[in-house]
Design a protein around this motif. Structure first.
Motif, short mmCIF file in Angstrom:
data_model
loop_
_atom_site.label_atom_id
_atom_site.label_comp_id
_atom_site.label_asym_id
_atom_site.label_seq_id
_atom_site.Cartn_x
_atom_site.Cartn_y
_atom_site.Cartn_z
N ALA A 174 2.37 1.74 -3.43
CA ALA A 174 1.40 2.12 -4.46
C ALA A 174 1.03 3.60 -4.41
N GLU A 175 1.29 4.28 -3.30
CA GLU A 175 0.94 5.69 -3.17
C GLU A 175 2.20 6.49 -2.80
N HIS A 189 0.83 -1.21 0.00
CA HIS A 189 0.00 0.00 0.00
C HIS A 189 0.87 1.26 0.00
N ARG A 206 -4.73 7.23 -0.41
CA ARG A 206 -4.99 8.11 -1.56
C ARG A 206 -5.69 9.39 -1.13
N SER A 257 -6.28 1.30 0.72
CA SER A 257 -6.01 1.95 -0.57
C SER A 257 -6.64 3.33 -0.61
N TYR A 315 -7.95 -4.17 2.20
CA TYR A 315 -7.42 -3.64 0.93
C TYR A 315 -8.15 -2.37 0.50
N HIS A 316 -9.47 -2.39 0.50
CA HIS A 316 -10.24 -1.25 0.02
C HIS A 316 -10.07 -0.05 0.95
N THR A 342 -2.92 -8.08 -1.71
CA THR A 342 -2.16 -7.58 -2.87
C THR A 342 -1.48 -8.73 -3.60
#
Length: 580
Positions: free
Chosen positions: A55-56, A52, A426, A422, A418-419, A172
């Motif tokens: 990814a950001e 995570h 963000r 994420s 996960y949701h 992931t």
């Protein structure tokens, strides 16, 4: 025209601090693991948390590791590498079953392994997968009819252990690795080659895990921090009576103070920093003391070791401010949203926002991810508005510390969080009034209010009752204190070699960890209490063996039996008691 600094300053600086820790599950004599939680959380939670962050790119966080956990991750990676390259059997029963040609033939061992393979959150791990659900129902039936376990063929055990590892992989990984997606779709009749493939995936995740965190730290995207080596409760090592600062009537262990506690606390800190620096290539600037447990003596020790920051719980701060005469701690709670300088040292203290931290740990698991993130951000915006009203024209932001377990919370969430995670990173990264940062990133700035004294306590309820005061917990301490007294006597005799003494001190450290007394008590589930009770007594017995002595007979008797049914099975607790 110069820009208005207040317009550029975020209303809130947010520090997300994820703490990762597990106790020592290995028998130091054989290297065999009694429980699998280190590698299972590594391939699920530690992997996902790194992914995570990767990814950001705009995200920032603090990730805190217990050094004894880091060593076990390295050991697991080495075990599986040795199996894949040389055929050496893994020293963990579940990994050994996954790698085996045949399941064991002993009926008791077969039933024990079958039950271990369904030790997971039924709602999130088992129910979503029909083939695994059927296998789990068969295990429930076998538990009630153990005489039929011999009728189960090899495929039953191999499918069961394969599914167990598939559901314990990070979300992931399950989304991003086509090899794993293929196994999930197949669902049954897993071949030896497929089980070996799964072991290769697990080995790769373990071997690469700590390097991922190191690279994130070197890129300035994560601040890595540590806890004392084997996760001891520092205030109790230093002074057992410190428990009475927040609990004046607390019963204390009959054996008295912990002998040589300051030397042991320093050992844990120095050994912990050595392990941390070897693995991550840098010395930590800060420390989440085990369970956020602090006292004046513990904090002075951290300052002497050169640490720049430490963090603890909101309850510790409220008790400390009340002790020095602060009465009104309501309103904007500005007292919580600022760092403090401890006494006259260079150590800066941060304190956990219990409401926001516990919302992630307990409340948001059943919310839609976007709704949970929106609610979290709404609370941060409210904090920012109240702060701006109280500090109009001042060149500083509210500092909000959200600190919680980075491993156990996510199995309560769909898709391992996960949701939620994420969307969280963000939305926070793009928010104009919230700045994701780290504790070290908050050290610069205006002078901090001094906190000359802290009331000894932890993030749990602001006191130390989770580890001392209960009859079972005190008995655990009595056994440890008597073992430590014997260690001191044998060391003074001079009969241990340097290597033997080093092994004794490490084994002593394992026994000093916080997890054993965490579980003792009738409010925890009996099955889990029994597992940790036996492991603690095994570690203490091993300590006596390393001294060349027979363990005392009392180590053959259970310390605690449990019997409660706490939220999340007891692996987490809220910062405040219900009703506080």
């Amino acid at each position: 025209m110069c820009a208005d600094p207040a317009a550029e300053r975020p209303a809130v600086k947010l520090v997300l601090c994820w703490h990762m820790h597990q106790p020592e599950y290995r028998d130091s004599r054989t290297g065999n693991y009694a429980l699998p939680w280190t590698y299972l959380h590594a391939i699920k939670d530690y992997v996902d948390m790194a992914a995570h962050m990767e990814a950001e790119p705009r995200a920032r966080a603090v990730v805190n590791f217990a050094p004894i956990l880091l060593e076990q991750i390295e050991d697991y990676a080495g075990q599986l590498k040795a199996f894949l390259q040389e055929g050496t059997r893994p020293r963990d029963p579940l990994l050994d079953l996954l790698a085996a040609e045949h399941p064991p033939r002993d009926p008791d061992q077969r039933l024990e392994l079958a039950q271990a393979c369904v030790r997971a959150n039924r709602r999130r791990f088992i129910e979503p997968h029909a083939p695994y659900r059927v296998l789990a129902e068969m295990v429930t039936w076998l538990r009630e009819h153990p005489e039929y376990v011999d009728y189960q063929g090899d495929n039953f055990f191999f499918d069961l252990v394969t599914w167990y590892h598939l559901v314990w992989l990070g979300e992931t990984v399950r989304r991003g690795d086509p090899r794993i997606r293929s196994l999930l779709e197949q669902g049954r009749d897993f071949t030896p080659a497929q089980r070996r493939l799964l072991l290769e995936v697990i080995q790769g995740l373990l071997e690469g895990l700590l390097g991922r965190y190191r690279r994130l730290a070197e890129a300035g995207r994560v601040e890595l921090a540590f806890s004392p080596y084997a996760h001891p409760i520092l205030p109790l090592l230093l002074d057992m009576n410190s428990a009475r600062e927040a609990m004046p009537e607390a019963a204390l262990p009959e054996a008295g103070d912990y002998p040589g506690g300051e030397a042991r606390a320093r050992w844990h800190l120095q050994r912990g920093m050595e392990v941390f620096e070897r693995i991550f290539g840098q010395r930590p600037r800060g420390c989440w003391p085990s369970e956020g447990a602090v006292s004046d003596a513990a904090l002075h020790l951290l300052a002497k070791e050169g640490l720049r920051w430490a963090a603890s719980g909101e309850g510790v701060l409220t008790h400390s401010l009340q002790r020095q005469g602060e009465e009104d701690l309501s309103g904007s709670r500005r007292w919580l949203y600022q760092p403090y300088r401890f006494d006259d040292s260079d150590l800066t203290l941060f304190f956990r926002d219990d409401g926001l931290s516990d919302a992630i740990g307990f409340r948001y698991a059943d919310w839609h991810g976007d709704d949970a993130v929106a609610n979290f951000i709404h609370h941060l915006e409210e904090i920012g508005r109240a702060w701006e009203q109280d500090h109009a024209g001042e060149d500083r932001s509210a500092v909000v510390s959200v600190i919680l377990d980075g491993e156990n919370a996510w199995e309560q969430y769909p898709a391992n969080g996960y949701h939620f995670l994420s969307a969280l990173y963000r939305r926070l990264a793009e928010h104009p009034e919230i700045q994701l940062t780290t504790f070290s990133g908050c050290l610069a700035g205006p002078p901090r209010q001094s906190l000359p004294h802290v009331v000894a306590g932890s993030w749990v309820y602001g006191n130390l009752e989770t580890w001392v005061g209960d009859a079972d917990k005190n008995r655990g301490w009595d056994l440890l204190i008597r073992a430590k007294q014997r260690v001191d006597e044998v060391r003074r005799s001079g009969r241990l070699s340097r290597e033997e003494e080093a092994a004794v001190l490490r084994q002593l450290a394992v026994c000093e960890g916080s997890d054993w007394c965490w579980w003792f008590g009738d409010y925890n589930p009996g099955g889990t209490v029994g597992l940790f009770d036996r492991l603690y007594r095994l570690h203490l017995a091993r300590l006596y063996h390393l001294l060349g002595e027979h363990p005392p007979r009392e180590l053959s008797q259970a310390i605690s039996r449990g019997g409660g049914d706490p939220a999340t099975g007891g692996v987490m607790r809220p910062g405040h008691k219900s009703g506080d």
